[in-house]
Design an enzyme around this catalytic site. Structure first.
Site, PDB file in Angstrom:
ATOM      1  N   PHE A 109       1.805 -41.402  69.884  1.00 48.61           N
ATOM      2  CA  PHE A 109       1.799 -42.690  70.511  1.00 48.61           C
ATOM      3  C   PHE A 109       0.287 -43.447  70.585  1.00 48.61           C
ATOM      4  CE2 PHE A 109      -0.024 -43.119  75.054  1.00 48.61           C
ATOM      5  CZ  PHE A 109      -0.397 -41.859  75.009  1.00 48.61           C
ATOM      6  N   LYS A 110      -0.778 -42.572  70.383  1.00 47.63           N
ATOM      7  CA  LYS A 110      -2.042 -42.976  70.475  1.00 47.63           C
ATOM      8  C   LYS A 110      -2.339 -44.069  69.408  1.00 47.63           C
ATOM      9  CE  LYS A 110      -4.044 -39.418  73.007  1.00 47.63           C
ATOM     10  NZ  LYS A 110      -2.674 -38.478  73.372  1.00 47.63           N
TER      11      LYS A 110
END
Ligand SMILES: *Cc1c(COP(=O)(O)O)cnc(C)c1O
Length: 463
Positions: A109-110
């Site tokens: 998700f980064k």
């Protein structure tokens, strides 16, 4: 919108300044002066927007010193690198929903924040004619997402330290096979803590930091938090189109409190989240905080969800600011006490105020694997270990049969060994991870010494 420090020691900054500053000079974290509370009509009007258009609406509330056309352009190009047209699709598994945040270039998700931050840095540097050398240390996911965020960008070099041979093979290859000339991987002969201490020491050398225009990309950057607010809204609207409006629960696997703090902001803005379910692995300082008001350091234990093997949550101070009724003097005092004693404790009134926004549980290694196994056997859906922690906590903290959205923070193939241990089968690699071992890789091995890393930066930095 102006930005202030949680510790109250700075003159307010613009959005542009906030992005470039990272950590506030008084040691605090930056927050917007006010969090806009959205009227129901706005939520209604945003319902059908694409991910990119929704992101532009949310950013324009907080980044009013960037022309809206430029924002739109930056956001569109940032999310063009995602493999799914919806960017963060919401998948229904019957009684729960999974928000897939892993369709970016490094499968975690980064990417949602760092794809955007890379473009934003380049845009701001172009306008002020500056150059920047990004320096960071990684124990895995952040490094590759940061490298993919700025690879090939003009006026930016990036130096990422990782502990030599102490990260997974896939994580190492994701970073070292990037061929762009502005990317420098440094494997230090030591532990992650040593690598991080070196980075801290270099940032604390203010003349060095200034003469090489060092920049940080860690999760305290305000633009990263803001980019993460978007998918909470997006998920809510997708669910609402499936089963109508009303309150929801959102379960978030948590390490540094960055992702879930974005959810808290979305709630403050008026998104009807009944509660955020804060999921931890055996490193459960935040669960102890939510349940008992006990925020005290323990030893880090390794688990199957390494990106959550954290004790000091770097974004926690942002939440503390709101818990303390936006009183920077109290935050400053508490952070000094924490620095001194390694613990903070909270009154029953404060614990009950925390409980209005959060519930929490900690999930063991065994439960992590059994959750992965169960979802694979029963539903043919493969969870990564971080997501499994969130799903398990979400199911345990369900209330009033509210719809439950669980945030999926990584693709299962990224943590294939743990997943294989759970289901007894090898995990199929998705295209971005295929053939990594055949690609040429580049990395410089250095001793775990500040001077060695400084010398390397001196000879490879942009000036
Ligand atoms: C970084 C990370 C987390 C934790 O996110 P925080 O913002 O630090 O709470 C969870 N899952 C994965 C896969 C991550 O990479």
């Amino acid at each position: 919108m102006r930005y202030i420090s949680t510790r109250g020691g700075i003159e307010p900054l613009s959005f542009r300044e906030a992005v470039m500053t990272g950590l506030a000079p008084d040691g605090g974290l930056l927050l917007p002066e006010t969090v806009p509370r959205l009227p129901v009509q706005t939520l209604e009007a945003w319902k059908g927007l694409t991910y990119q258009d929704l992101a532009a609406e949310i950013f324009s509330l907080y980044a009013d010193d960037i022309p809206e056309d430029d924002l739109r352009h930056l956001l569109t190009s940032s999310y063009a690198s995602f493999r799914h047209p919806e960017v963060t699709p919401l998948v229904s598994l019957g009684d729960i929903y999974i928000l897939e945040l892993f369709h970016g270039p490094t499968l975690a998700f980064k990417d949602l924040a760092l794809q955007f931050l890379g473009n934003l840095f380049q845009y701001l540097l172009r306008q002020n004619g500056g150059k920047m050398n990004i320096l960071g240390a990684t124990s895995g996911d952040t490094g590759s997402a940061a490298i993919y965020g700025v690879r090939g960008k003009e006026n930016i070099n990036i130096f990422i330290l990782h502990p030599h041979r102490k990260i997974s093979r896939i994580q190492e290859l994701q970073m070292t096979t990037v061929p762009d000339a502005n990317v420098f991987n440094i494997a230090v002969q030591g532990t992650f803590d040593q690598a991080q201490a070196i980075v801290k020491a270099i940032f604390n050398d203010l003349p060095f930091k200034a003469s090489y225009s060092l920049g940080a990309i860690n999760s305290i950057n305000w633009a990263r938090v803001l980019a993460q607010v978007v998918y909470y809204f997006y998920a809510y609207f997708r669910l609402a189109s499936d089963r109508g409006g009303g309150e929801v629960l959102m379960a978030v696997p948590t390490g540094n409190f960055g992702d879930i703090f974005a959810g808290y902001l979305a709630k403050r803005m008026g998104l009807p989240i009944r509660r955020l379910i804060l999921a931890t692995n055996e490193n459960n300082i935040l669960t102890r905080f939510v349940r008992a008001g006990d925020y005290s350091l323990g030893q880090v234990v390794p688990t199957y969800s390494p990106s959550m093997d954290i004790q000091v949550a770097s974004n926690f101070e942002r939440y503390l600011y709101y818990l303390y009724d936006q009183d920077p003097a109290r935050v400053k005092e508490a952070m000094a006490a924490f620095q001194e004693t390694g613990r903070l404790s909270f009154s029953p009134e404060e614990v009950s105020s925390v409980g209005k926004d959060f519930s929490s549980t900690s999930v063991s290694r065994e439960e992590t694997l059994s959750t992965i196994r169960h979802f694979w056997q029963e539903r043919r859906y493969l969870l990564d270990p971080h997501t499994a922690v969130g799903v398990r906590a979400g199911l345990l903290c369900q209330e009033d049969h509210l719809p439950l959205i669980c945030l999926a923070t990584a693709h299962p193939a990224k943590f294939g060994e743990a997943v294989q241990a759970a289901i007894g089968e090898k995990v199929k690699l998705p295209p971005p991870l295929m053939g990594l071992t055949d690609k040429p890789s580049r990395c410089t091995i250095l001793p775990a010494e500040v001077e060695a890393v400084k010398a390397f930066i001196r000879s490879h930095a942009l000036r």
